[in-house]
Design a protein around this motif. Structure first.
Motif, mmCIF file in Angstrom:
data_model
loop_
_atom_site.group_PDB
_atom_site.id
_atom_site.type_symbol
_atom_site.label_atom_id
_atom_site.label_comp_id
_atom_site.label_asym_id
_atom_site.label_seq_id
_atom_site.Cartn_x
_atom_site.Cartn_y
_atom_site.Cartn_z
ATOM 1 N N ASN A 30 42.911 46.145 28.586
ATOM 2 C CA ASN A 30 44.182 46.111 28.504
ATOM 3 C C ASN A 30 44.776 47.728 27.891
ATOM 4 O OD1 ASN A 30 44.673 43.510 29.250
ATOM 5 N ND2 ASN A 30 44.527 42.554 27.005
ATOM 6 N N ALA A 31 44.082 48.037 27.171
ATOM 7 C CA ALA A 31 44.390 49.333 26.449
ATOM 8 C C ALA A 31 44.334 50.469 27.687
ATOM 9 C CB ALA A 31 43.539 49.988 25.392
ATOM 10 N N SER A 75 45.268 54.390 21.888
ATOM 11 C CA SER A 75 45.735 53.056 21.838
ATOM 12 C C SER A 75 46.005 52.832 20.279
ATOM 13 C CB SER A 75 44.976 52.142 22.578
ATOM 14 O OG SER A 75 45.421 50.850 22.281
ATOM 15 N N ASN A 85 35.488 42.723 27.203
ATOM 16 C CA ASN A 85 36.542 43.350 25.932
ATOM 17 C C ASN A 85 37.779 43.230 26.608
ATOM 18 O OD1 ASN A 85 37.884 44.330 23.910
ATOM 19 N ND2 ASN A 85 35.979 45.116 23.129
ATOM 20 N N GLU A 86 38.758 42.374 26.448
ATOM 21 C CA GLU A 86 40.088 42.408 27.019
ATOM 22 C C GLU A 86 40.906 43.437 26.279
ATOM 23 O OE1 GLU A 86 41.253 40.687 29.366
ATOM 24 O OE2 GLU A 86 39.251 39.814 29.701
ATOM 25 N N GLU A 87 40.657 43.704 25.100
ATOM 26 C CA GLU A 87 41.319 44.271 23.953
ATOM 27 C C GLU A 87 41.294 45.968 24.908
ATOM 28 O OE1 GLU A 87 39.956 44.106 20.191
ATOM 29 O OE2 GLU A 87 42.116 43.262 19.668
ATOM 30 N N ARG A 127 46.420 49.816 19.152
ATOM 31 C CA ARG A 127 45.807 48.427 18.774
ATOM 32 C C ARG A 127 44.335 48.872 18.462
ATOM 33 N NH1 ARG A 127 48.573 43.804 22.726
ATOM 34 N NH2 ARG A 127 50.688 43.925 21.839
ATOM 35 N N LEU A 128 43.618 49.746 18.911
ATOM 36 C CA LEU A 128 42.315 49.722 19.092
ATOM 37 C C LEU A 128 42.024 50.564 17.885
ATOM 38 C CD1 LEU A 128 41.118 50.464 22.769
ATOM 39 C CD2 LEU A 128 41.207 48.349 21.363
ATOM 40 N N TYR A 179 36.021 50.405 16.947
ATOM 41 C CA TYR A 179 36.464 51.039 17.981
ATOM 42 C C TYR A 179 36.202 52.479 17.444
ATOM 43 C CZ TYR A 179 37.944 47.173 20.560
ATOM 44 O OH TYR A 179 38.186 45.829 20.921
#
Length: 306
Positions: free
Chosen positions: A294-295, A50, A289-291, A52-53, A58
């Protein structure tokens, strides 16, 4: 102290002597171990793939998941295999290797959890300086320092244990080789060694736990000035970390913050921090943890197309 060792192998008494219960435990713990491997691998792959992470949180979580896989793999495979045999034995060298693995990964995990708490402190209390303080170079050195701390810790524990003379009893009332059960079998006075073990293992656990508690008290105080929505957003990642800290540090402090004595409850407490906690970590860190969720969905979509 003369090191006379007449013991070539140890007999592990395991979790239970009941044959029927051992069959149930075999299935149960095999399932636990599969969940540990798959859950933590999923975390590692998701963060790696990912874009974004990419925050320090992370970055540390990825290494924590790797340590959890290694940590549980030191004891779980042997425990699972022993459920199928009547006589559970381990060689002296295998016992020392298991002792090394347990304390190396255990202490590394303690330091990583402490580093993750520091990351949460910086992001909440010094948000404008966060990316400057927690840059990639600093994060990498923090991980290296955690591994180095684990290495120094295990060297002390292993050197202390291997210097002890074992000349008679070889039954370990446990499912893996740990310091306290081995000290009980040594045919010499282990009072001084026991004190060093408490100073080494126990004080590391307790001091890091105190640092964690203080850091979160400071975080909570600093959040008083924020709106309720801001507090909730800041506390969600902290809540996951606090849960993991309590689940892991509580049993560790119970086991190692005492002189060289063993209790009947030690085995079940050990199951909690060697197997249950590594199994729950992926769930705890992804549940709210939505992140990450979603990942993971995006990763499954990519894998599905492939």
């Amino acid at each position: 102290m003369e090191n006379t060792n007449n013991v070539s192998k140890f007999i592990l008494l395991g979790l239970s002597q009941d044959q029927e219960l051992q069959q149930v435990c075999f299935v149960l713990f095999l399932l636990f171990y599969v969940v540990i491997i798959l859950g933590n691998l999923l975390i590692i792959i998701t963060i790696k793939r990912s874009e974004r992470l990419n925050s320090p949180m992370y970055f540390f979580l990825r290494y924590l998941s790797f340590v959890d896989i290694c940590y549980s793999s030191v004891t779980a495979p042997k425990l699972i295999a022993d459920f199928l045999v009547e006589r559970k034995t381990i060689s002296f060298v295998g016992c020392i290797a298991q002792l090394f693995g347990v304390h190396f990964f255990e202490c590394t995990k303690i330091f990583l959890l402490t580093v993750m708490a520091y990351d949460r402190y910086i992001v909440i209390c010094k948000p404008f300086h966060y990316m400057t303080i927690m840059n990639k170079h600093v994060c990498s050195w923090m991980v290296v320092a955690s591994w180095a701390g684990g290495f120094v810790h295990f060297m002390v524990q292993t050197l202390l244990t291997t210097q002890l003379p074992f000349c008679g009893p070889n039954e370990i009332d446990h499912y893996f080789c740990d310091v306290h059960p081995l000290l009980k079998l040594a045919c010499t006075d282990t009072y001084t060694v026991g004190i060093i073990v408490v100073a080494n293992s126990g004080m590391i656990s307790l001091s890091c736990f105190i640092v964690l508690v203080v850091s979160y008290v400071v975080i909570l105080v600093s959040l008083k000035t924020r709106s309720s929505e801001g507090r909730l957003k800041a506390l969600l990642p902290c809540a996951s970390h606090i849960t993991v800290v309590i689940l892991f540090f509580g049993p560790c402090i119970f086991i190692y913050m005492r002189p060289s004595t063993t209790f009947s409850e030690d085995k079940m407490v050990a199951v909690f921090y060697t197997i249950i906690t590594p199994m729950l970590n992926p769930l705890i860190y992804t549940l709210r943890n939505e992140e990450v969720k979603n990942a993971m969905k995006k990763l499954w979509t990519i894998l599905g197309r492939g």
